[in-house]
Structures are given as structure tokens and as C-alpha cells.
Scaffold this active site. Sequence first.
Site, PDB file in Angstrom:
ATOM      1  N   LEU A  40       0.953  -1.099  -0.211  1.00  0.00           N
ATOM      2  CA  LEU A  40       0.006  -0.136  -0.100  1.00  0.00           C
ATOM      3  C   LEU A  40       0.766   1.295   0.068  1.00  0.00           C
ATOM      4  CD1 LEU A  40      -2.674  -1.036   2.632  1.00  0.00           C
ATOM      5  CD2 LEU A  40      -2.731  -1.430   0.083  1.00  0.00           C
ATOM      6  N   GLY A  41       0.189   2.567  -0.216  1.00  0.00           N
ATOM      7  CA  GLY A  41       1.217   3.609  -0.045  1.00  0.00           C
ATOM      8  C   GLY A  41       1.298   4.295  -1.322  1.00  0.00           C
ATOM      9  N   LYS A  53      12.597  11.552   0.491  1.00  0.00           N
ATOM     10  CA  LYS A  53      13.120  12.259   1.774  1.00  0.00           C
ATOM     11  C   LYS A  53      14.228  11.293   2.488  1.00  0.00           C
ATOM     12  CE  LYS A  53      10.153  14.914   0.232  1.00  0.00           C
ATOM     13  NZ  LYS A  53      10.240  14.532  -1.368  1.00  0.00           N
ATOM     14  N   GLY A 180      14.220  19.403 -16.534  1.00  0.00           N
ATOM     15  CA  GLY A 180      13.171  20.040 -16.002  1.00  0.00           C
ATOM     16  C   GLY A 180      13.360  20.668 -14.336  1.00  0.00           C
ATOM     17  N   GLY A 270       7.209  16.603 -15.399  1.00  0.00           N
ATOM     18  CA  GLY A 270       5.970  16.738 -14.927  1.00  0.00           C
ATOM     19  C   GLY A 270       5.351  15.375 -14.761  1.00  0.00           C
ATOM     20  N   HIS A 443      12.423  32.115  21.343  1.00  0.00           N
ATOM     21  CA  HIS A 443      13.996  32.808  20.850  1.00  0.00           C
ATOM     22  C   HIS A 443      14.739  31.660  21.440  1.00  0.00           C
ATOM     23  CE1 HIS A 443      16.771  35.654  19.881  1.00  0.00           C
ATOM     24  NE2 HIS A 443      17.131  35.337  21.230  1.00  0.00           N
TER      25      HIS A 443
END
Length: 465
Positions: A40-41, A53, A180, A270, A443
Site C-alpha cells: 500500500l502507499g 526524503k 526540468g 511533470g 527565541h
Amino acid sequence: MSEIKTQLVVLGAGPGGYSAAFRAADLGIETVLVDARETLGGVCLNVGCIPSKALLHVAKVIKEAKHLSSHGVSFGEPTIDLDKVRDWKDSVVGQLTKGLSGMSKMRKVKHVQGYGKFTGSNTLEVEGKDGKTTITFDNAIIAAGSEPVNLPFIPDDPRVIDSTGALELADIPEKMLVLGGGIIGLEMGTVYEALGSKIDVVEFLDQLIPAADKDIIKVYMKTIKDKFNVMLETKVTAVEAKKDGLYVTFEGKKAPSDPVRYDKVLVAVGRKPNGALVAADKAGVTVDERGFINVDKQMRTNVSNIFAIGDLVGQPMLAHKAVHEGHVAAEVIAGKKHFFDPRCIPSVAYTEPEVAWVGLTEKEAKEQGVNYEAASFPWAASGRAIASAATDGLTKLIFDKDSGRVIGGALIGTNAGEMLGEIGLAIEMGADAEDVALTIHAHPTLNESIGLAAEIFEGSITDMP
Ligand code: FAD
């Protein structure tokens, strides 16, 4: 031939499909999830978001380790064990696809492996490794995703690869052309450059990642000038496969006069929707000439019991969009009043540094005649960015001048993708500059730059961190 009768069939188990199937099952609908893959996925988990990633993480660590020598810590040249890098990537994918399979079983969603095609508005035929299955359904969700666009003039040669081929990591080419300059090409270029390839990028338009804010891309171009040779406003007109390499002919502003030899060419121009490949016409579903399926805000096609979601219903082709659309379709089928109407959908290029944007870009605001004002905070003035050697960054917010509301935002820099969530939330919640400026940011964080950009718009900025 086996037969299944079910309340809902979901065709395609990518982020859209599995999210829809899981939500439907949670709402008590008997659900069958069909995918040609054994895991799956979909594209995202198997050959897209996740493996890329995992490799980008490796690329980032290599770069950071090299960089540390200027801060007094040296590691020496990295040695790349490609098999182990590949194993790492595969283990990440394996962990997640296994997790999905467990979640599917837990919900009693039946997974049928095989290639599915409609045979009517209530029937689907699936041909898989275990033979044919006919599925009769009350409702269907088409979530068959998209695939890479091929260029007809490029030869069929193993040295010409698409994103799936690039993720296989067969070798580290000495010299690679990324054809691309969009997100996928640049992410893969980032990986291969870190692993040792020399990268050229060719882009037909006058900007890399054309949909992103131009000020952000200006910073990006500065940061990559020693990494990639970028040829903008240039196109590839021919690729000749020879024994010693692929010879590429260019045309346009930055075109070299003679063909250039490459060891590999990554085609990343694309993706095209898979709408035409599921025999949707047999179910009466209209597919346009590009392969997209038109849906209304409830993700319903022109056939009332058939819904469509994800890449094949339109841009942006992003996993998180598919997930939300999947939830909508499942909930509508379950009888809930829900529709897909986000104010914004975030986009992130997980390059080094990351490029991220959400809502309107300045160009879009201008084109739409919005009375806007942009406020930018350069990371060179951020204490955290300086301390992290991450000053190549910029935070830019776009405000509606009349209401003061945040209508867009763009970031470049380390972890820009993580930071983008705050801007997306501000847009969805209708927050104005004062809301953002008065929100106390910790901060020193890079997120402070978002509050500070809002202060700049308000004219209330007093000091820099
Ligand atoms: P897909 O994920 O495309 O899944 C469709 C599934 O349907 C596939 O498993 C396919 O096998 C199956 N299928 C198709 N036709 C049939 C059929 N007839 N019968 C049976 N099964 C069929 N997006 C992001 O948001 N973030 C990222 O970081 C990101 N990185 C990416 C990196 C790469 C290299 C690529 C290629 C894409 C990336 N994307 C990313 C895009 C993202 O992968 C897609 O937007 C997302 O996967 C679309 O989900 P989907 O549910 O529409 O379909």
C-alpha cells in the site's frame, strides 16, 4: 475468478486512496482497497515523497558534515556505500508500507492486489497475480494517481531515467542532466550532487520551480550556484544514445553550441494523471483529454456513486491534498455533510535549502488585483540562523492591505517546510498581521522570522533577535 460484493471500492492505494478507505472503514462502511502494487502507499510511499526524503536526509548529513570543518570539526571525505544507502531508503519505505498494511487489517479493509478496470457503474474487474476478481460495489472512489511524463524524442535507453529510476539509485553517474527545473528534478539533483555527481539542470521557463515566489527563488539560485549548472530559458531538442554516453542537444538562452555528453539524463518534466487508464468510460465517468477526472466540491464525478480524488482530479499533485480529498469523499459517502474547500494548499521543495510557499504568491496577488503588501525578513538578521550557519534564508509574508490578513507566505532556508505550517494556519484561520506579530515565538528560533515579518508589515519592528 473470484467475486466480491462491497459497499465501497477504492481504486488506488496511494495517500488519497488509503486515507479514503481508512476513513470510510472508521465510519462503518465495508471497504475494498485495490492496487496494482503489492504494497500500500501508492507513488508517495513507494516511489515518491518518502524514499526521496530518506535520500535527501543522507544528502543533508553529508553536506552538514563537510560544512562543519569551517567550525572546527572535520570528518574527512565521506565514503559512499551505495548498497547501504539504498538499504536505508528501502527500510524507511518498508517500515511505512508495513505500518499501512497493519492499519488496513486493523480496520478490516480488504486489500485486493491487481490492476482494476471498470466494467460498469457498479462493477470493477481486477486482474492480479492471483487471477481475476470481479467487484460489485455501491460506491467507488477512483484514486489511481499519476505517472511521469515521457518526452517522445528521448530514446528508450536505461541511462534515461525518471524519478522512479533515480530513486532506485543504481549508480552514481559522474555527470547527470536534470531535464526540468521543478520540485522533483531538483530534489533528486540535490541527492545525486551530494553523492558526488556533477549536475546540470535545464529549464524551459525563466525560473526554477516556476510556481514559487520569485524573491525566494532568487535566494535559492544564489545558494545553488556552486552545486548545479542551471540553464534557464533553454530546452532539450534531441538526445542521442551512444556507447560512451547520452549526447544532448540544447536550444535557447543558455544552450551550449555543441551536444553535451552525460552519463545519465533524469527526465522530470511533470506528471500525467491516470484517469484514462481505468476504463472510467465504461462506468460513464467523463475523463478529459489530459486524463483528469472532473469532480465537484464533494469529490463526486458526473456519475453519482463514483468519486475521484488525488493527482487525477487536478493540480497541485501533492500527497496532502489527496489525503484531504480522500477524507471528504469517504465522509460524503457515509452521509456526512462535508466538502473540499481549503483556502490554501502548501507546497514544499525539500531541496537544500528548502523552498516552501502557501497561499498567494506576490505574482498571483498582483495578477488577481489584490491590494496587497509584502513584508520580508532576511535570515541573515536571525540569531538562530547565524548560530546554525543557515543565513541563506528568507521569510516573506503577503498581507491584504485592507484587512491586514495574511494571504500568502513563502520561505527559503533550513526546515522551511516545517515552518510553513504556521503561515498556512494563519491563512486558514483568517489571522491578520497583529495576530501573528503578537503571538510570542520562542527565541531563538527560525520561526521568529514569521512574527518579525508581520511586525515589519505593521511598522512596529523595534529590534532584531
Ligand atoms: P498515487 O500515490 O499516485 O497512487 C495511485 C496508486 O494507484 C498507485 O499505487 C498505482 O499503482 C495505483 N493504480 C493506478 N491505476 C490503477 C489501476 N487501474 N488498478 C489498480 N491500481 C492502480 N507529494 C508531496 O505532497 N510531498 C512530497 O514530498 C512529494 N514528493 C514526491 C517525490 C517524487 C519523486 C514523486 C514522483 C512524487 C512526489 N509527490 C510528493 C507527489 C505525490 O507522490 C502524489 O501527489 C501522491 O502520491 C498522489 O496520491 P494519489 O493518492 O493521488 O495517488
